[in-house]
Design a protein around this motif. Sequence first.
Motif, mmCIF file in Angstrom:
data_model
loop_
_atom_site.group_PDB
_atom_site.id
_atom_site.type_symbol
_atom_site.label_atom_id
_atom_site.label_comp_id
_atom_site.label_asym_id
_atom_site.label_seq_id
_atom_site.Cartn_x
_atom_site.Cartn_y
_atom_site.Cartn_z
ATOM 1 N N LEU A 96 0.831 -1.205 0.000
ATOM 2 C CA LEU A 96 0.000 0.000 0.000
ATOM 3 C C LEU A 96 0.864 1.252 0.000
ATOM 4 O O LEU A 96 0.681 2.159 -0.828
ATOM 5 C CB LEU A 96 -0.906 -0.017 1.236
ATOM 6 C CG LEU A 96 -1.755 1.237 1.481
ATOM 7 C CD1 LEU A 96 -2.987 1.206 0.601
ATOM 8 C CD2 LEU A 96 -2.156 1.340 2.945
ATOM 9 N N GLU A 134 -5.512 7.391 5.843
ATOM 10 C CA GLU A 134 -6.071 6.042 5.954
ATOM 11 C C GLU A 134 -7.555 6.120 6.318
ATOM 12 O O GLU A 134 -7.968 6.916 7.175
ATOM 13 C CB GLU A 134 -5.310 5.238 7.005
ATOM 14 C CG GLU A 134 -5.634 3.761 7.006
ATOM 15 C CD GLU A 134 -4.579 2.915 7.700
ATOM 16 O OE1 GLU A 134 -4.923 1.786 8.102
ATOM 17 O OE2 GLU A 134 -3.432 3.380 7.835
ATOM 18 N N HIS A 192 -11.362 3.581 6.694
ATOM 19 C CA HIS A 192 -11.872 2.230 6.944
ATOM 20 C C HIS A 192 -13.345 2.153 6.545
ATOM 21 O O HIS A 192 -14.230 1.995 7.392
ATOM 22 C CB HIS A 192 -11.690 1.860 8.426
ATOM 23 C CG HIS A 192 -10.270 1.954 8.896
ATOM 24 N ND1 HIS A 192 -9.365 0.929 8.733
ATOM 25 C CD2 HIS A 192 -9.601 2.965 9.501
ATOM 26 C CE1 HIS A 192 -8.193 1.292 9.226
ATOM 27 N NE2 HIS A 192 -8.305 2.521 9.695
ATOM 28 N N LEU A 240 -14.355 -2.859 3.149
ATOM 29 C CA LEU A 240 -12.902 -2.953 3.123
ATOM 30 C C LEU A 240 -12.404 -4.297 3.642
ATOM 31 O O LEU A 240 -11.321 -4.750 3.272
ATOM 32 C CB LEU A 240 -12.285 -1.818 3.944
ATOM 33 C CG LEU A 240 -10.772 -1.649 3.833
ATOM 34 C CD1 LEU A 240 -10.363 -1.349 2.404
ATOM 35 C CD2 LEU A 240 -10.286 -0.536 4.763
ATOM 36 N N ALA A 294 -8.562 -5.441 4.516
ATOM 37 C CA ALA A 294 -7.594 -4.678 3.731
ATOM 38 C C ALA A 294 -7.215 -3.383 4.450
ATOM 39 O O ALA A 294 -7.887 -2.927 5.374
ATOM 40 C CB ALA A 294 -8.167 -4.358 2.352
ATOM 41 N N LEU A 346 -6.276 0.739 3.476
ATOM 42 C CA LEU A 346 -6.630 1.655 2.397
ATOM 43 C C LEU A 346 -6.193 3.066 2.740
ATOM 44 O O LEU A 346 -6.347 3.526 3.880
ATOM 45 C CB LEU A 346 -8.139 1.609 2.144
ATOM 46 C CG LEU A 346 -8.717 2.563 1.098
ATOM 47 C CD1 LEU A 346 -9.848 1.900 0.332
ATOM 48 C CD2 LEU A 346 -9.239 3.856 1.747
ATOM 49 N N CYS A 350 -7.328 6.282 -4.500
ATOM 50 C CA CYS A 350 -7.348 5.408 -3.336
ATOM 51 C C CYS A 350 -6.588 4.129 -3.680
ATOM 52 O O CYS A 350 -6.658 3.649 -4.818
ATOM 53 C CB CYS A 350 -8.780 5.052 -2.921
ATOM 54 S SG CYS A 350 -9.694 6.388 -2.112
ATOM 55 N N TRP A 396 -5.875 0.191 -2.110
ATOM 56 C CA TRP A 396 -6.104 -0.811 -1.067
ATOM 57 C C TRP A 396 -5.166 -1.986 -1.282
ATOM 58 O O TRP A 396 -4.706 -2.244 -2.392
ATOM 59 C CB TRP A 396 -7.567 -1.264 -1.017
ATOM 60 C CG TRP A 396 -7.930 -2.467 -1.861
ATOM 61 C CD1 TRP A 396 -7.527 -3.770 -1.675
ATOM 62 C CD2 TRP A 396 -8.789 -2.482 -3.016
ATOM 63 N NE1 TRP A 396 -8.081 -4.589 -2.635
ATOM 64 C CE2 TRP A 396 -8.851 -3.838 -3.466
ATOM 65 C CE3 TRP A 396 -9.513 -1.514 -3.694
ATOM 66 C CZ2 TRP A 396 -9.610 -4.217 -4.568
ATOM 67 C CZ3 TRP A 396 -10.268 -1.896 -4.788
ATOM 68 C CH2 TRP A 396 -10.304 -3.224 -5.219
ATOM 69 N N ASP A 442 -4.600 -6.150 0.499
ATOM 70 C CA ASP A 442 -4.840 -7.183 1.499
ATOM 71 C C ASP A 442 -3.952 -8.369 1.149
ATOM 72 O O ASP A 442 -3.056 -8.257 0.311
ATOM 73 C CB ASP A 442 -6.326 -7.563 1.572
ATOM 74 C CG ASP A 442 -6.893 -8.038 0.235
ATOM 75 O OD1 ASP A 442 -6.305 -8.970 -0.363
ATOM 76 O OD2 ASP A 442 -7.925 -7.508 -0.213
ATOM 77 N N THR A 452 -14.529 3.384 -2.999
ATOM 78 C CA THR A 452 -13.547 2.321 -3.200
ATOM 79 C C THR A 452 -13.933 1.068 -2.431
ATOM 80 O O THR A 452 -13.744 -0.059 -2.923
ATOM 81 C CB THR A 452 -12.147 2.804 -2.782
ATOM 82 O OG1 THR A 452 -11.779 3.924 -3.606
ATOM 83 C CG2 THR A 452 -11.109 1.709 -2.943
ATOM 84 N N GLY A 453 -14.480 1.220 -1.226
ATOM 85 C CA GLY A 453 -14.971 0.061 -0.496
ATOM 86 C C GLY A 453 -16.041 -0.676 -1.284
ATOM 87 O O GLY A 453 -16.067 -1.912 -1.329
ATOM 88 N N ARG A 484 -14.393 -2.437 -4.265
ATOM 89 C CA ARG A 484 -13.753 -3.680 -3.811
ATOM 90 C C ARG A 484 -14.777 -4.807 -3.725
ATOM 91 O O ARG A 484 -14.515 -5.939 -4.135
ATOM 92 C CB ARG A 484 -13.069 -3.472 -2.467
ATOM 93 C CG ARG A 484 -12.290 -4.697 -1.941
ATOM 94 C CD ARG A 484 -11.571 -4.346 -0.651
ATOM 95 N NE ARG A 484 -10.792 -5.475 -0.152
ATOM 96 C CZ ARG A 484 -11.253 -6.411 0.682
ATOM 97 N NH1 ARG A 484 -12.526 -6.352 1.101
ATOM 98 N NH2 ARG A 484 -10.476 -7.401 1.090
#
Length: 224
Positions: free
Chosen positions: A114, A137, A139, A143, A146, A148, A171, A173, A175, A211-212, A215
């Motif tokens: 990241l 950052e 959350h 997410l 991961a 982010l 962004c 991410w 994981d 972005t969450g 994902r």
Amino acid sequence: MISPTGSSGRRAGVLIAAVALTGALTSGCGSAKDDSRPHAAGGATLTIPDRLLDGRFRNNHFVRGTADMSQDRQAKELGLDETTEVGGTFVDDHKQKLAVMGMYGRIAQPRKTLDALAETRQKDDRKDGVSRTPWTEFHPAGLGDAVLKCSTAKSRFTMGSTTVFSDTGDCVWADAHTAAVVHLAVEKEVPQDADSATGDPMSARQLATATGKIRQETRHSSDK
């Protein structure tokens, strides 16, 4: 390899996409094997759908495909082991442009990956004199496990008699099995023409939330 090219002419895989993504969206230069099928690797895959964010953004087929990155030296340096690269670009009804460039496979140290992707973007901004907010950052929902970070930037450039005011957001991410860069560009031209975007850009927090969701729409695993 998926290879959008930025203004510097550099090849841009996912690792370099963090540098050249803005140029890739505006230059119209890019190619990829057209293959949306997932390739099994690690515990998760990424696929690029025809639409993202509940249908708001539609794939404009600028880049869409997969590429085996298992032997890529840069990928290995960032802890991306036996990874496959996927990517796509999208546009909405307001001419706002979205790009998603990702990898899946085995990622030994997600936070290291990241930070390296964010720093790659930051280095390019320093060269180009782009004003960028600090990477923060978040959350958001979706997410999972991961990590982010997101940032926004402003720039201005002139092409002939046209001045382009660009608001962008990024962004990143990562994981244990996937990593991706999500890039949003809102480019307004003066004088305005048919390609000029309308509407407001997303804040870093808004893009983190989006972005969450992205994902969730792209990552396929039993441990989402």
